[in-house]
Design a protein around this motif. Structure first.
Motif, PDB file in Angstrom:
ATOM      1  N   UNK A 195      42.330  38.239  35.153  1.00  0.00           N
ATOM      2  CA  UNK A 195      41.421  38.069  36.323  1.00  0.00           C
ATOM      3  C   UNK A 195      42.350  37.563  38.232  1.00  0.00           C
ATOM      4  N   UNK A 196      41.739  38.625  38.800  1.00  0.00           N
ATOM      5  CA  UNK A 196      42.261  37.732  39.825  1.00  0.00           C
ATOM      6  C   UNK A 196      41.013  37.167  41.302  1.00  0.00           C
ATOM      7  N   UNK A 197      42.056  36.025  41.485  1.00  0.00           N
ATOM      8  CA  UNK A 197      40.626  34.991  41.682  1.00  0.00           C
ATOM      9  C   UNK A 197      40.844  34.847  43.129  1.00  0.00           C
ATOM     10  N   UNK A 198      39.988  35.518  44.058  1.00  0.00           N
ATOM     11  CA  UNK A 198      39.956  35.362  45.316  1.00  0.00           C
ATOM     12  C   UNK A 198      38.992  34.499  46.474  1.00  0.00           C
TER      13      UNK A 198
ATOM     14  N   UNK B 118      43.687  31.126  37.787  1.00  0.00           N
ATOM     15  CA  UNK B 118      44.564  32.284  37.486  1.00  0.00           C
ATOM     16  C   UNK B 118      45.837  32.302  37.864  1.00  0.00           C
ATOM     17  N   UNK B 119      46.546  33.444  37.636  1.00  0.00           N
ATOM     18  CA  UNK B 119      48.106  33.153  38.155  1.00  0.00           C
ATOM     19  C   UNK B 119      47.876  33.808  38.915  1.00  0.00           C
TER      20      UNK B 119
ATOM     21  N   UNK C 181      41.892  45.071  35.587  1.00  0.00           N
ATOM     22  CA  UNK C 181      41.791  43.766  37.082  1.00  0.00           C
ATOM     23  C   UNK C 181      40.579  43.758  36.565  1.00  0.00           C
ATOM     24  N   UNK C 182      40.094  42.742  37.042  1.00  0.00           N
ATOM     25  CA  UNK C 182      38.989  41.693  37.048  1.00  0.00           C
ATOM     26  C   UNK C 182      39.275  41.538  38.633  1.00  0.00           C
ATOM     27  N   UNK C 183      38.414  41.420  39.697  1.00  0.00           N
ATOM     28  CA  UNK C 183      38.616  40.935  40.737  1.00  0.00           C
ATOM     29  C   UNK C 183      37.023  40.232  40.553  1.00  0.00           C
ATOM     30  N   UNK C 184      36.992  38.883  40.795  1.00  0.00           N
ATOM     31  CA  UNK C 184      36.303  37.376  41.342  1.00  0.00           C
ATOM     32  C   UNK C 184      36.769  37.221  43.174  1.00  0.00           C
TER      33      UNK C 184
ATOM     34  N   UNK D  91      43.222  33.603  28.330  1.00  0.00           N
ATOM     35  CA  UNK D  91      42.356  34.461  26.546  1.00  0.00           C
ATOM     36  C   UNK D  91      42.098  35.734  27.062  1.00  0.00           C
ATOM     37  N   UNK D  92      41.957  36.172  28.609  1.00  0.00           N
ATOM     38  CA  UNK D  92      41.531  37.583  28.954  1.00  0.00           C
ATOM     39  C   UNK D  92      42.650  38.439  29.067  1.00  0.00           C
TER      40      UNK D  92
END
Length: 306
Positions: free
Chosen positions: A174-177, A200-201, A62-65, A166-167
């Motif tokens: 990707x977690x869009x916060x 992002x889902x 997971x990548x938190x943004x 893609x990722x």
């Protein structure tokens, strides 16, 4: 990775009896309820009913943004996540980054936080894009604080609006916060990125109760069509518990982790947070309530240590 004194931030689960015993040992004054952040009753926080199940991100890194305007709480959430990452001994497989000029103090709280060498948004976007590609190859996750008013993520989104899809094909979610205060202007990033097709889902809409007098202060934001549309497509609504400004600033000034402030731990080269025993209990309460607020998405595998 060599062990350091961050191992000290892994206390066993606390109970009410533990808290009372700590207070008695410290000979603290009785706690006045008015000195603690309010614990909102269930009917005061009117949670938006979910219409879709939480996406299951188990098995993905997971990548938190952390996205939003200034003074919404992004860096506070970044510090909380990094602290939990350290507690789970996962920082060695993560890229923790402060990307926006003017909000790059994360490195003062925890080792291993990186930042772009230049403040120019295009250079920052190129720096982040290169690291994102490397993270996919290594199967590393991350926590990225884009800071208030950041343009680097917009440049990345404009270049690759399908970046989340893609990722994910490469094993990363990707977690869009998005962080919010009650200001309607705080919807700007959500409006822009949703319009660009960046959805992002795993999307979290985090309402910071530390910036509001009551949950009802967010009624206007929650009525906006863009906010409702994000929820309808599967975004999750979360409420960040409040921490009194004096306590938050004292911990920030000391550059210690929340758990270190809670337990009175002073890492080498730092000074103790200037908070009382009563306020230490408030920090303990904040950590417990924040963990409880994130519990559902943690079970769904959204957190960077899962």
């Amino acid at each position: 990775m060599p062990k350091d004194n961050h191992d000290a931030v892994k206390p066993p689960p606390m109970t009410l009896a533990d808290v009372l015993a700590d207070m008695e040992a410290a000979q603290s004054e009785p706690i006045e309820l008015s000195e603690l952040p309010p614990i909102y009753a269930a009917d005061e926080i009117r949670r938006t009913p979910r219409t879709q199940p939480l996406p299951d991100l188990s098995g993905l890194v997971k990548l938190w943004q952390l996205i939003g305007e200034g003074n919404t709480g992004k860096t506070v959430v970044a510090r909380y996540l990094i602290e939990k990452l350290i507690a789970h001994d996962k920082q060695g497989q993560s890229v923790m980054a402060a990307l926006a000029p003017g909000s790059r103090n994360l490195a003062d709280f925890a080792p291993g936080v990186v930042q772009p060498p230049a403040a120019d948004p295009r250079a920052t976007a190129a720096w982040a894009t290169a690291r994102l590609a490397a993270m996919q190859k290594l199967r590393w996750g991350g926590i990225w604080d884009f800071g208030g008013g950041d343009m680097a993520l917009r440049l990345m989104v404009e270049a690759q609006p399908d970046m989340p899809e893609r990722v994910e094909q490469e094993g990363m979610a990707i977690v869009a916060a998005y962080l919010f205060s009650p200001r309607l202007d705080d919807l700007a990033f959500l409006k822009t990125y949703e319009r660009l097709g960046y959805r992002p889902r795993a999307t979290a809409l985090i309402l910071n109760l530390g910036k509001a007098d009551s949950p009802s202060a967010y009624n206007d934001i929650r009525r906006q069509p863009e906010y409702k549309a994000a929820l309808d497509r599967g975004a999750v609504e979360l409420w960040l518990p409040p921490l009194t400004q004096r306590v938050a600033l004292a911990i920030e000034k000391a550059r210690v982790l929340f758990a270190q402030a809670r337990d009175g731990i002073v890492p080498d080269g730092k000074r103790p947070a200037d908070i009382s025993a009563i306020e230490r209990v408030a920090v303990r309460e904040w950590l417990m309530r924040t963990e409880a607020e994130f519990a559902d998405i943690e079970r769904a595998g959204w957190m960077p240590w899962t």
